[in-house]
Design an enzyme around this catalytic site. Structure first.
Site, PDB file in Angstrom:
ATOM      1  N   ASN A 285      12.097  19.120   9.561  1.00 46.55           N
ATOM      2  CA  ASN A 285      12.561  18.299  10.681  1.00 46.55           C
ATOM      3  C   ASN A 285      11.617  17.123  10.932  1.00 46.55           C
ATOM      4  O   ASN A 285      10.569  17.297  11.545  1.00 46.55           O
ATOM      5  CB  ASN A 285      12.653  19.142  11.964  1.00 46.55           C
ATOM      6  CG  ASN A 285      13.688  20.224  11.867  1.00 46.55           C
ATOM      7  OD1 ASN A 285      14.768  19.998  11.339  1.00 46.55           O
ATOM      8  ND2 ASN A 285      13.372  21.397  12.380  1.00 46.55           N
ATOM      9  N   HIS A 286      11.947  15.944  10.456  1.00 45.65           N
ATOM     10  CA  HIS A 286      11.159  14.759  10.815  1.00 45.65           C
ATOM     11  C   HIS A 286      11.300  14.529  12.322  1.00 45.65           C
ATOM     12  O   HIS A 286      12.393  14.632  12.879  1.00 45.65           O
ATOM     13  CB  HIS A 286      11.665  13.534  10.056  1.00 45.65           C
ATOM     14  CG  HIS A 286      11.405  13.611   8.585  1.00 45.65           C
ATOM     15  ND1 HIS A 286      11.169  12.495   7.814  1.00 45.65           N
ATOM     16  CD2 HIS A 286      11.335  14.669   7.740  1.00 45.65           C
ATOM     17  CE1 HIS A 286      10.975  12.855   6.557  1.00 45.65           C
ATOM     18  NE2 HIS A 286      11.079  14.178   6.483  1.00 45.65           N
TER      19      HIS A 286
END
Length: 211
Positions: free
Chosen positions: A80-81
């Site tokens: 998850n950026h």
């Protein structure tokens, strides 16, 4: 915990998952199975538990008597950026390149927590379970679904992102099944009551529970 790897002598595509996993951050209940006809099911941790790095100590918890189909994936937080930044580029991860403090590596992504799967859950072919998702007892995840939100007990979900298709039973039956928790019974008692379980004879199962 079970130590037997293969439920069936001649079937090397299906394994008891808790006899296969080694990572202490992955907990799997007895009799939960994983089937893989593409890759070696013994490589479940490598091929199916993704972005699961030690930096977060995040857990994958799977209950008893679950059925996990080929290609199901559990996608953890490091995938998850972060959305808190003005950029999706993971600058903190490449701290050496940008002269950043390496203790802030985890700023590169958002931490949504553990993945927790209940008991008697069926996860279909190619389904993806995202970080932080909790799936209730008795739920069914359709093939190729992408599950981004919690799934209530005995609920069937499908699609991208996964949405409720229907409940498996009416509310009264679900309540009674959650009360029974047959998966926690002694193995001898489960064996005795398999005919009631597979034939949907809930009242008989309740009578056995009350004895």
């Amino acid at each position: 915990m079970k130590t037997k790897v293969y439920p069936r002598f001649s079937d090397k595509q299906t394994v008891y998952l808790n006899a296969v996993v080694k990572d202490p951050q992955i907990e799997v209940g007895d009799y939960t199975i994983y089937n893989d006809f593409v890759s070696d099911p013994l490589l479940f941790e490598k091929n199916n538990v993704l972005y699961h790095y030690p930096i977060h100590s995040e857990r994958l918890i799977i209950g008893k008597f679950c059925s996990i189909a080929c290609g199901a994936k559990f996608l953890f937080n490091c995938a998850n950026h972060t959305l808190k930044s003005l950029s999706t580029y993971t600058f903190p991860l490449f701290y050496e390149e940008w002269g950043l403090d390496k203790t802030n590596v985890s700023w590169a992504w958002d931490n949504k927590g553990d993945i927790i799967i209940g008991n008697d859950v069926w996860i279909g072919y190619g389904a993806v379970i995202m970080a932080g998702v909790h799936i209730g007892d008795g739920a069914i995840i359709a093939a190729c679904a992408v599950v981004t939100k919690d799934v209530p007990p005995y609920t069937i979900v499908g699609g991208i992102p996964a949405k409720e298709i229907r409940k498996r039973f009416d509310a009264d039956v679900i309540e009674r099944l959650l009360m029974l928790k047959w998966w926690e019974w002694p193995v001898s008692k489960i064996k005795k009551n398999i005919p009631y379980i597979i034939n949907g004879k809930l009242n008989d199962l309740i009578m056995e529970h009350d004895r």
